[in-house]
Scaffold this active site. Sequence first.
Site, PDB file in Angstrom:
ATOM      1  NE  ARG A 185      -3.735  -2.333   0.307  1.00  0.00           N
ATOM      2  CZ  ARG A 185      -3.444  -3.489  -0.308  1.00  0.00           C
ATOM      3  NH1 ARG A 185      -2.410  -3.562  -1.128  1.00  0.00           N
ATOM      4  NH2 ARG A 185      -4.212  -4.541  -0.157  1.00  0.00           N
ATOM      5  CB  SER A 235      -8.458  -0.682   5.434  1.00  0.00           C
ATOM      6  OG  SER A 235      -9.229  -1.758   4.989  1.00  0.00           O
ATOM      7  CD  GLU A 312      -4.641   0.941   3.385  1.00  0.00           C
ATOM      8  OE1 GLU A 312      -4.509  -0.085   4.082  1.00  0.00           O
ATOM      9  OE2 GLU A 312      -5.343   0.980   2.362  1.00  0.00           O
TER      10      GLU A 312
HETATM   11  C1  LIG Z   1     -15.205   1.848   0.478  1.00  0.00           C
HETATM   12  C2  LIG Z   1     -13.713   1.856   0.192  1.00  0.00           C
HETATM   13  C3  LIG Z   1     -13.076   0.670  -0.152  1.00  0.00           C
HETATM   14  C4  LIG Z   1     -11.705   0.643  -0.427  1.00  0.00           C
HETATM   15  N1  LIG Z   1     -11.106  -0.539  -0.771  1.00  0.00           N
HETATM   16  C5  LIG Z   1      -9.783  -0.569  -1.020  1.00  0.00           C
HETATM   17  C6  LIG Z   1      -9.128  -1.796  -1.380  1.00  0.00           C
HETATM   18  O1  LIG Z   1      -9.746  -2.841  -1.488  1.00  0.00           O
HETATM   19  N2  LIG Z   1      -7.787  -1.764  -1.610  1.00  0.00           N
HETATM   20  C7  LIG Z   1      -7.058  -0.612  -1.525  1.00  0.00           C
HETATM   21  O2  LIG Z   1      -5.852  -0.643  -1.763  1.00  0.00           O
HETATM   22  N3  LIG Z   1      -7.650   0.564  -1.197  1.00  0.00           N
HETATM   23  C8  LIG Z   1      -8.983   0.617  -0.938  1.00  0.00           C
HETATM   24  N4  LIG Z   1      -9.581   1.800  -0.591  1.00  0.00           N
HETATM   25  C9  LIG Z   1      -8.760   3.013  -0.409  1.00  0.00           C
HETATM   26  C10 LIG Z   1      -8.672   3.906  -1.669  1.00  0.00           C
HETATM   27  O3  LIG Z   1      -9.813   3.770  -2.447  1.00  0.00           O
HETATM   28  C11 LIG Z   1      -7.441   3.574  -2.500  1.00  0.00           C
HETATM   29  O4  LIG Z   1      -6.296   3.754  -1.733  1.00  0.00           O
HETATM   30  C12 LIG Z   1      -7.357   4.468  -3.761  1.00  0.00           C
HETATM   31  O5  LIG Z   1      -6.477   3.868  -4.669  1.00  0.00           O
HETATM   32  C13 LIG Z   1      -6.927   5.897  -3.490  1.00  0.00           C
HETATM   33  O6  LIG Z   1      -7.021   6.628  -4.718  1.00  0.00           O
HETATM   34  P1  LIG Z   1      -7.474   8.149  -4.753  1.00  0.00           P
HETATM   35  O7  LIG Z   1      -7.401   8.610  -6.155  1.00  0.00           O
HETATM   36  O8  LIG Z   1      -8.793   8.315  -4.085  1.00  0.00           O
HETATM   37  O9  LIG Z   1      -6.318   8.821  -3.904  1.00  0.00           O
HETATM   38  P2  LIG Z   1      -6.473  10.049  -2.862  1.00  0.00           P
HETATM   39  O10 LIG Z   1      -7.271   9.588  -1.685  1.00  0.00           O
HETATM   40  O11 LIG Z   1      -6.911  11.276  -3.561  1.00  0.00           O
HETATM   41  O12 LIG Z   1      -4.935  10.229  -2.418  1.00  0.00           O
HETATM   42  C14 LIG Z   1      -4.288   9.219  -1.672  1.00  0.00           C
HETATM   43  C15 LIG Z   1      -2.775   9.510  -1.698  1.00  0.00           C
HETATM   44  O13 LIG Z   1      -2.283   9.325  -3.024  1.00  0.00           O
HETATM   45  C16 LIG Z   1      -1.715  10.537  -3.534  1.00  0.00           C
HETATM   46  N5  LIG Z   1      -2.100  10.681  -4.935  1.00  0.00           N
HETATM   47  C17 LIG Z   1      -3.340  10.533  -5.478  1.00  0.00           C
HETATM   48  N6  LIG Z   1      -3.278  10.707  -6.824  1.00  0.00           N
HETATM   49  C18 LIG Z   1      -1.996  10.958  -7.123  1.00  0.00           C
HETATM   50  C19 LIG Z   1      -1.289  11.237  -8.340  1.00  0.00           C
HETATM   51  N7  LIG Z   1      -1.895  11.278  -9.534  1.00  0.00           N
HETATM   52  N8  LIG Z   1       0.053  11.484  -8.263  1.00  0.00           N
HETATM   53  C20 LIG Z   1       0.699  11.442  -7.067  1.00  0.00           C
HETATM   54  N9  LIG Z   1       0.096  11.176  -5.891  1.00  0.00           N
HETATM   55  C21 LIG Z   1      -1.233  10.930  -5.924  1.00  0.00           C
HETATM   56  C22 LIG Z   1      -2.277  11.644  -2.653  1.00  0.00           C
HETATM   57  O14 LIG Z   1      -1.391  12.752  -2.577  1.00  0.00           O
HETATM   58  C23 LIG Z   1      -2.424  10.931  -1.313  1.00  0.00           C
HETATM   59  O15 LIG Z   1      -1.179  10.905  -0.630  1.00  0.00           O
HETATM   60  C24 LIG Z   1     -10.961   1.837  -0.338  1.00  0.00           C
HETATM   61  C25 LIG Z   1     -11.615   3.051  -0.007  1.00  0.00           C
HETATM   62  C26 LIG Z   1     -12.972   3.055   0.259  1.00  0.00           C
HETATM   63  C27 LIG Z   1     -13.647   4.347   0.594  1.00  0.00           C
END
Ligand SMILES: Cc1cc2nc3c(=O)[nH]c(=O)nc-3n(C[C@H](O)[C@H](O)[C@H](O)COP(=O)(O)OP(=O)(O)OC[C@H]3O[C@@H](n4cnc5c(N)ncnc54)[C@H](O)[C@@H]3O)c2cc1C
Length: 325
Positions: A185, A235, A312
């Site tokens: 992660r 999580s 996380e």
């Molecule tokens: C209901 C639910 C279920 C989930 N299930 C899972 C799962 O099964 N597995 C899992 O791994 N995660 C899960 N997640 C967590 C989350 O969805 C993932 O971690 C997702 O990939 C985050 O992507 P985001 O675009 O929303 O990132 P954000 O929340 O916007 O950012 C997260 C981090 O990534 C960085 N970031 C985002 N985009 C970029 C970019 N383009 N360049 C550089 N840095 C960047 C941000 O600066 C920040 O530090 C879940 C979340 C929810 C709400």
Amino acid sequence: MSIPSNREANVLNTEKILSGLPDDLKMLVQRQAPLRNRTTLQIGGPASLLCEARNTEQARRFQEIAHHHELPFFILGGGSNLLAADEGFAGLVLLVATDEFTTSGNTLIAGAGLDFDQLIQRSLAAGLSGLEFASGIPGTLGGAVMGNAGCYGHELCEFLLEAITLSPDGLVQRRGPEEFGFGYRSTALRESGEILLQVTLKLQLGGIDEALATRNEKILDRRSKHPNNLPSAGSWFRNLPAPAPGQHRVAAGSLLEKVGAKKMFEGDARVFSGHANMIVNTGEATSAQVKILARRMKKAVADKYQVDLIQEVRHLEVVNPELPQ
Ligand SMILES: Cc1cc2nc3c(=O)[nH]c(=O)nc-3n(C[C@H](O)[C@H](O)[C@H](O)COP(=O)(O)OP(=O)(O)OC[C@H]3O[C@@H](n4cnc5c(N)ncnc54)[C@H](O)[C@@H]3O)c2cc1C
């Protein structure tokens, strides 16, 4: 003459910054943009400047503006792994919104700002399978790659061929997977503040019927385990390392369950009754309440099992080194 409060100073400052921007960039900026609308937990005050970058050049120019004005800077994807501060973010939030999508043979090239689950649907529609295991993970493709998202025994790092990033010093680079520093992660590139703009993935041609069946199965499984109608950020804590090689990681949720976390709450922030490692916003939860609750969960596990859970979910806030965290 009255001395402006921090917030007033911040508003004045952004007005000055905006007035210096060319029109093509100005139309991509929102001032005092509520972060609660940009995070799946639906918590967070306003970002002084929310800047939407639809291509590399726009990302570079916004980054330059942040540097020039010495503004705190945050890279935002879908906001599904974030706790944004009640006070908001007095700085520039760069919303990665690159959204190109092409396929060639078994490779897929896509903008990091694409919605990740839509990307999975589009890849299947284009005859490419492989990502279906991740169906239903919210957020963007960029967030998924930068956090090495995963589930059901697979992770995004298995599919990355190449990427385009923008480094904190303004350098646009093509990166191979070995440069990402993938961990559980996490990636080293996320920690060093690289902006991911475009991703090339290696998938498989065909196998679509089976992939669609897997997709439906995973979505149903998620619906049965996750808070479908309540805002959350997934999580809260990372799972623990496997006790021995070849074994599975220990779910943080299993320890949290045993310490009675499912009954814990602080204001409208509650541990989800169906999953002890998820915090939900049942109404008007604040980031301060969520932090208190998360600390309580962590302490309960540390007290009973001497295990230090690692968070996380990331914080979207301006960190003041002079204040105790
Ligand atoms: C209901 C639910 C279920 C989930 N299930 C899972 C799962 O099964 N597995 C899992 O791994 N995660 C899960 N997640 C967590 C989350 O969805 C993932 O971690 C997702 O990939 C985050 O992507 P985001 O675009 O929303 O990132 P954000 O929340 O916007 O950012 C997260 C981090 O990534 C960085 N970031 C985002 N985009 C970029 C970019 N383009 N360049 C550089 N840095 C960047 C941000 O600066 C920040 O530090 C879940 C979340 C929810 C709400």
